[in-house]
Design an enzyme around this catalytic site. Structure first.
Site, PDB file in Angstrom:
ATOM      1  CB  ILE A  10      -5.008   3.937  -2.680  1.00 57.68           C
ATOM      2  CG1 ILE A  10      -4.262   3.104  -3.733  1.00 57.68           C
ATOM      3  CG2 ILE A  10      -5.726   3.015  -1.700  1.00 57.68           C
ATOM      4  CD1 ILE A  10      -3.076   2.351  -3.180  1.00 57.68           C
ATOM      5  CG  ASN A  32      -8.660  12.795  -5.159  1.00 65.46           C
ATOM      6  OD1 ASN A  32      -8.970  13.162  -6.286  1.00 65.46           O
ATOM      7  ND2 ASN A  32      -7.402  12.689  -4.775  1.00 65.46           N
ATOM      8  CE  LYS A  39       1.902  12.576  -4.734  1.00 62.91           C
ATOM      9  NZ  LYS A  39       2.789  12.981  -5.839  1.00 62.91           N
ATOM     10  CE1 TYR A  50       5.217   3.439  -2.641  1.00 62.13           C
ATOM     11  CE2 TYR A  50       3.439   4.015  -1.147  1.00 62.13           C
ATOM     12  CZ  TYR A  50       3.872   3.418  -2.306  1.00 62.13           C
ATOM     13  OH  TYR A  50       2.954   2.811  -3.127  1.00 62.13           O
TER      14      TYR A  50
END
Length: 281
Positions: free
Chosen positions: A235, A247, A237, A58
């Site tokens: 998880i 979320n 984003k 990343y």
């Protein structure tokens, strides 16, 4: 009942797996802008997240570390995971690049280190021996694998001296992966879902739209709540504060049996991450 109101009171805490991993984490894939990455990680932690996921590939580990440092949250309270890229999976490369990741993140040790994909330089015995060495040295608290098929997970569990905590895979209502989830359960390996809202595809899925309307929440919350009901860690984003908070608010959403059965019955399959080196190809 959940909510899609970003100003609403959000949950104060998150359930954890038996291995101590918070079941809702913050994913940082495509957080390419350093300033934005720092801000988003800090916002997530101050919203309540205690699980942060990144990867060597990343190219944002330093920014993630800066975000953790900037947040008004003790490092010991953060479950931090990163992943070793497929070009770094030879024994010596694992040891060298894992230490480099730890330095970039600005921490003394990692809570979880994954094999990102079983591809290119991956060799089960050699790669996992290096992970076990890092575990024995106390540089990583847990070993993980990612994108492993059931048969690859079985081999990894067999050859790795350190226990394998988790298998991180793409998982959402449009890619439910029942066989893989069953294998993970058989080996007491936690399942961690990346792309848990299918890169936004859940927003146009009729079954999820219906459940979201019933509860007055977003389709993203429905997808995350469904995964939690399955015992799966997510998880997602997010970049904006509104999405980060939406979320997180999924932790307040309780789906009933009708909701779960409705989502379970989805027959559409839409894999979002499908590189040529994916083990299913």
């Amino acid at each position: 009942m959940g909510t899609n109101d970003a100003d609403a009171v959000t949950p104060e805490c998150c359930p954890t797996t038996s291995g101590g991993m918070p079941m809702l984490g913050f994913g940082t894939w495509q957080h390419d802008d350093p300033t934005q990455c720092v801000e988003s990680v800090t916002t997530a932690l101050e919203t309540g997240y205690r699980h942060i996921d990144t990867a060597q590939a990343y190219d944002n580990e330093e920014s993630v570390g800066d975000g953790i440092e900037a947040a008004d949250v003790d490092r010991d309270d953060v479950f931090l995971a990163t992943k070793v890229w497929i070009s770094n999976l030879a024994y010596d490369d694992v040891l060298e690049t894992a230490r480099a990741s730890i330095d970039r993140l600005g921490v003394d040790a990692l809570d979880l280190l994954y094999v990102h994909w079983p591809a290119r330089t991956y060799d089960a015995e050699e790669t996992l021996a290096a992970f076990s060495e890092l575990y024995d040295e106390g540089l990583i608290e847990n070993v993980g694998v990612s994108n492993f098929l059931p048969e690859q997970l079985e081999v990894a569990v067999d050859v790795c001296d350190a226990p394998i905590l988790a298998n991180q895979v793409e998982l959402h209502p449009l890619l439910q992966q029942p066989e893989l989830r069953e294998t993970c359960a058989d080996y007491d390996v936690d399942v961690v879902a990346y792309s848990p809202i299918a890169r936004g595809e859940v927003f146009s899925q009729p079954e999820l739209q219906a459940v979201a309307e019933k509860h007055g929440v977003s389709e993203a919350q429905v997808s995350l709540a469904w995964l939690r009901e399955k015992g799966v860690t997510s998880i997602p984003k997010a970049t904006s504060e509104d999405h980060i908070r939406d979320n997180w608010a999924s932790l307040s959403l309780e789906l009933d049996r009708e909701d779960i059965d409705r989502i379970d019955s989805i027959e559409e399959t839409a894999r979002q991450v499908d590189p040529d080196f994916g083990p299913w190809n």
